[in-house]
Design a protein around this motif. Structure first.
Motif, PDB file in Angstrom:
ATOM      1  N   TYR A 449       0.837  -1.192   0.000  1.00  9.92           N
ATOM      2  CA  TYR A 449       0.000   0.000   0.000  1.00  9.92           C
ATOM      3  C   TYR A 449       0.877   1.248   0.000  1.00  9.92           C
ATOM      4  CZ  TYR A 449      -4.075  -2.902   0.981  1.00  9.92           C
ATOM      5  OH  TYR A 449      -5.087  -3.834   0.892  1.00  9.92           O
ATOM      6  N   ALA A 450       0.410   2.295  -0.713  1.00  9.97           N
ATOM      7  CA  ALA A 450       1.157   3.556  -0.844  1.00  9.97           C
ATOM      8  C   ALA A 450       2.565   3.290  -1.362  1.00  9.97           C
ATOM      9  CB  ALA A 450       1.198   4.295   0.485  1.00  9.97           C
ATOM     10  N   PRO A 454       6.851   7.488   1.286  1.00  6.35           N
ATOM     11  CA  PRO A 454       7.400   7.211   2.632  1.00  6.35           C
ATOM     12  C   PRO A 454       6.449   6.424   3.520  1.00  6.35           C
ATOM     13  CG  PRO A 454       7.763   9.507   1.997  1.00  6.35           C
ATOM     14  CD  PRO A 454       6.833   8.927   0.977  1.00  6.35           C
ATOM     15  N   TRP A 455       5.177   6.359   3.121  1.00  8.66           N
ATOM     16  CA  TRP A 455       4.184   5.655   3.936  1.00  8.66           C
ATOM     17  C   TRP A 455       3.904   4.250   3.397  1.00  8.66           C
ATOM     18  CZ3 TRP A 455       3.684  10.553   1.914  1.00  8.66           C
ATOM     19  CH2 TRP A 455       3.836  11.612   2.826  1.00  8.66           C
TER      20      TRP A 455
END
Length: 653
Positions: A449-450, A454-455
Motif C-alpha cells: 500500500y502507498a 514514505p508511507w
C-alpha cells in the motif's frame, strides 16, 4: 458531533470540487444532500456546526466562492430536512423562502451601501452584460425597439437599485428554495421509510446516574410496524458487580435486550433502576459494539480514550491502555490498528467513563483467535477491578461459561446455539481432481500500500497457489495478516504490486465480477431496500422477473415469501444468504467468502456451511473461505492455507 464532522467533510469536498474543477458547478447541488440529512435527523445545532466547519475548510481552499456554495446548500438542504422532519409542507416552505429572501436582500443592500467601490464595480459588470445582450438582440429588426426600451428600463432600475436587488434576492431565493424542496423532499421521503430501530439514543433523564441494579419485569419489545415481538416477555435482574452472559440464536432478541438495558422503553412490562441510565456518562452505562470502527472516533489512540468526556475529567490514559493490552500506544494512529486492537481500544474508552454497567455486544466475533483470547483476558475480572456490572452478549461457549450467570433467550435451553472454539487446522495440499481446470492462479503475488511513498506498507509477499474448479479452500490468518487484501486481488478489485493473479488464464482485473466476493459485514453489502430488488440488482436482471428471484432464493435455502420483505427485517443469517443468492445468480467462476460465520449462532453456521458444501459438491462451485472460525469447515474446505504477515506459512498458530 461525529455525524456533523463526516457530513461537513463531504459538503466541503463537494463544494471545493464544484468551484475548482471547470464545468463542475452542477456538483454543488449534491452538497444539499448531506446538509439535508443533518437537518432531517438531528437538531439545528448539528446543522450549524457542520455548516461552520465546512465553510471554513471551503473558504481556506476555494475562497469566497467555496464558502458561498456551502452556505447556500446548507440553507436549501437544512430547510428541506427540518421541514420534512417537522411534517410541514410547501406553504411553510414558501413563507420561509420569502423571509429568507428579504433577509438576503437586506444583507446585499447593506453591503453595497457601505462598500461603494464594490457597488460601482458590480453595477458596471451588470451594465456591460446587459448592453451585450441588447446589442445582439438589436441585430434583429423586429426586436430592436423592444431592446432599446429594455435598455432604458434597466438604466431606470439602476437608479432605484435597492428595490431592484430586493426583488432579485426574493425571486432567486424563492426559486432555489422551491427547487431544493421539490428535489430533496423526495430523497428524504424515501429515507423516512428506512427504520433506524437499532440506534442508540440518550434518553431524556433527570436525577442521579445509577443504572444498576436493573430489574426487568415481563419486559417485551416490538419494533414499529413489525408483526411479532423482537423480545418476548422477559424478567431479569442484573446486580452491581455481577457478570452476566446473554446467549441465544440469531433473532432471539439479544441486541434488543441491549437497547432496553441502555435506556429504550419496552413496549410492555417495566424496567426498574435506582436512577438514570446515564448512557455514555461518568458512572453510567457504557456499550461496546460488535464493529469497533463504528465507535472509534479519535485519530490518535489517546484522544479516542477521552473522546466525549466532560471537561476537567482526570483520566489515567496510560493505565487504561495498559489494562487492555495497548501499553505505550498513546500516540498511535487509530487507522493503523488491527481489529483486535481497535476492539481493546473501545474497551479502554468505555472504562474511561467509570461505568456502573458495561454492555459488550458480541465484541469478539470480528477478531481472530489471538485477539479473542486477549479480549477475554481483558473482560475477565472487570467486575472486581472496577466494581461494575458486566453484560456480555455472545455466541461462544467459552465466553458464556466464564460468566457468573447465563441467560438463554432462545426457547431451547440447551447449548445448541453456542459456537465451539477449536485450533486452526494444519495446512493441506490441493485435493482437487486431476481433471479439474484451474480457476484461480496466483504467481508470486506481492502487494504494498502507498507504494513508492514514505508511507509504503507491505501487505503480501510472494504468495503463490492455484485453486481448481470445484475446490474448497480455507485461507486462515490473524487480523492484519493480509487476508482481505488477498481476497480483493483474487476478485480483481486490487491490482497486485508484483506478480500476477489469473482467472482462467486472464488477469483478474480484466474480469471483475467473474469472481464474486461476499464481505465480512453482510449488511454493508446489501444496497437495496427489499430482498427481491437486492437479488435482482446484484445478479443483473429485473426484480419483476419473479421466477428468477424465487429460484435464486431457493438456491440458498430461502423461502419465496421473503422476496418482498425489507432487508432490515432479516436476521444476520438471512442477510448473508441474500448476499450469496445475488452473487450466485451471476454464475461466477468462484465465490470468495470473507468471514462468513461472523456473528452467526451455531445453528445458523451449520445451515450456511451445509448449503455451501452442497453447492460445491453438486454444482461444481469453487469456494474460497477466509475465516478465523474453523468448526464445521472441514467438509466445505478440505484444503487449508495459512497466511502470516502477508506470507504463506506452514505454522497455523
Amino acid at each position: 458531533m461525529a455525524q456533523a464532522a463526516v457530513m461537513a467533510a463531504l459538503a466541503a469536498a463537494l463544494s471545493i470540487i464544484s468551484v475548482v474543477v471547470p464545468f463542475a458547478g452542477g456538483l454543488s447541488l449534491l452538497t444539499t444532500v448531506p446538509m439535508g440529512l443533518l437537518g432531517y435527523r438531528y437538531r439545528l445545532r448539528v446543522l450549524v456546526a457542520a455548516t461552520f466547519a465546512a465553510s471554513v475548510v471551503a473558504f481556506l481552499i476555494a475562497g469566497v466562492s467555496g464558502l458561498m456554495v456551502v452556505v447556500n446548500c446548507a440553507y436549501v438542504g437544512g430547510l428541506a430536512g427540518i421541514m420534512k422532519r417537522r411534517g410541514r409542507g410547501t406553504p411553510t416552505v414558501i413563507a420561509v423562502g420569502l423571509v429568507a429572501g428579504v433577509i438576503f436582500g437586506l444583507f446585499i443592500i447593506a453591503a453595497l451601501t457601505v462598500l461603494v467601490r464594490l457597488r460601482t464595480l458590480t453595477f458596471s459588470a451588470m451594465t456591460a452584460n446587459f448592453d451585450g445582450v441588447v446589442s445582439v438582440v438589436s441585430h434583429f429588426e423586429p426586436f430592436r425597439p423592444a431592446a432599446q426600451d429594455a435598455r432604458h428600463l434597466f438604466g431606470l432600475a439602476l437608479q432605484y437599485w435597492p428595490l431592484l436587488l430586493m426583488v432579485y434576492a426574493m425571486f432567486s431565493i424563492m426559486i432555489v428554495t422551491l427547487v431544493g424542496w421539490w428535489a430533496l423532499s423526495r430523497v428524504l421521503g424515501r429515507l423516512s421509510g428506512i427504520p433506524d430501530v437499532h440506534k442508540l439514543e440518550t434518553p431524556d433523564e433527570i436525577g442521579p446516574v445509577a443504572p444498576v441494579p436493573v430489574r426487568l419485569v415481563d419486559a417485551r419489545f416490538r419494533y414499529p410496524n413489525a408483526t411479532h415481538d423482537a423480545l418476548r416477555p422477559l424478567s431479569l435482574t442484573v446486580d452491581a458487580g455481577e457478570d452476566v452472559a446473554i446467549t441465544g440464536a440469531n433473532g432471539s432478541g439479544k441486541t434488543t435486550l441491549m437497547l432496553l438495558l441502555s435506556g429504550r422503553d419496552p413496549t410492555s412490562g417495566s424496567i426498574e433502576r435506582p436512577g438514570a441510565v446515564g448512557l455514555g456518562q461518568l458512572g453510567g452505562t457504557a456499550v461496546i459494539l460488535q464493529h469497533p470502527e463504528s465507535q472509534v472516533l479519535g485519530t490518535r489512540v489517546a484522544d479516542d480514550v477521552v473522546w466525549g468526556l466532560p471537561p476537567g475529567t482526570e483520566t489515567d490514559v496510560a493505565e487504561l491502555l495498559s489494562e487492555v493490552g495497548l501499553t505505550g500506544m498513546e500516540e498511535r494512529d487509530t487507522g493503523g490498528l488491527s481489529g483486535g486492537e481497535l476492539q481493546r481500544l473501545a474497551v479502554a474508552a468505555a472504562l474511561a467513563r467509570r461505568p456502573s454497567l458495561l454492555i459488550a455486544d458480541e465484541v469478539t466475533s470480528m477478531v481472530d483467535q489471538r485477539g479473542r483470547e486477549a479480549l477475554l483476558a481483558v473482560l475477565s475480572g472487570l467486575t472486581e477491578r472496577h466494581q461494575m456490572a458486566l453484560v456480555q452478549i455472545t455466541h461462544y461457549n467459552n465466553e458464556a461459561e466464564a460468566a457468573d450467570r447465563i441467560v438463554q433467550l432462545s426457547e431451547s435451553q440447551d447449548n445448541t446455539h453456542l459456537v465451539e472454539s477449536t485450533a486452526a487446522p494444519a495446512p493441506t495440499v490441493s485435493v482437487a481432481p486431476r481433471a479439474a481446470e484451474p480457476v484461480l492462479q496466483l504467481d508470486h503475488v506481492g502487494h504494498e500500500y502507498a507504494s513508492g511513498t514514505p508511507w509504503a506498507k507491505p501487505a503480501l509477499s510472494d504468495v503463490a497457489f492455484t485453486v481448481h474448479e470445484g475446490e474448497g479452500l480455507l485461507i486462515h490468518g490473524g487480523n492484519g495478516s493480509g487476508k482481505s487484501t488477498l481476497a480483493w486481488i483474487m476478485a480483481g478489485l486490487t491490482t497486485p504490486t508484483t506478480g500476477s493473479c489469473l482467472v482462467r488464464g486472464r488477469p483478474a482485473t480484466e474480469c471483475v465480477g467473474e469472481v464474486a466476493i461476499a464481505f465480512q459485514a453482510a449488511r454493508l453489502q446489501l444496497m437495496r431496500g427489499r430482498v427481491d430488488t437486492e437479488v435482482a440488482s446484484a445478479a443483473g436482471f429485473s426484480h419483476r422477473d419473479r421466477t428468477r428471484v424465487v429460484a435464486a432464493l431457493a438456491k440458498v435455502g430461502l423461502d419465496a415469501s421473503l422476496a418482498r420483505r425489507r432487508i432490515d427485517q432479516l436476521s444476520g443469517g438471512q442477510m448473508r444468504r441474500v448476499v450469496i443468492a445475488g452473487l450466485l445468480a451471476r454464475s461466477p467462476q468462484a465465490l470468495i467468502l470473507d468471514e462468513p460465520l461472523a456473528g452467526l449462532d451455531a445453528a445458523s453456521q451449520r445451515g450456511l456451511l451445509r448449503l455451501l458444501t452442497d453447492l460445491r459438491r453438486n454444482s461444481g462451485l469453487t469456494v474460497v473461505v477466509i475465516s478465523h472460525d474453523f468448526v464445521g469447515l472441514e467438509e466445505l474446505c478440505p484444503r487449508t492455507l495459512h497466511l502470516r504477515d502477508g506470507v504463506l506459512t506452514e505454522d497455523p498458530s
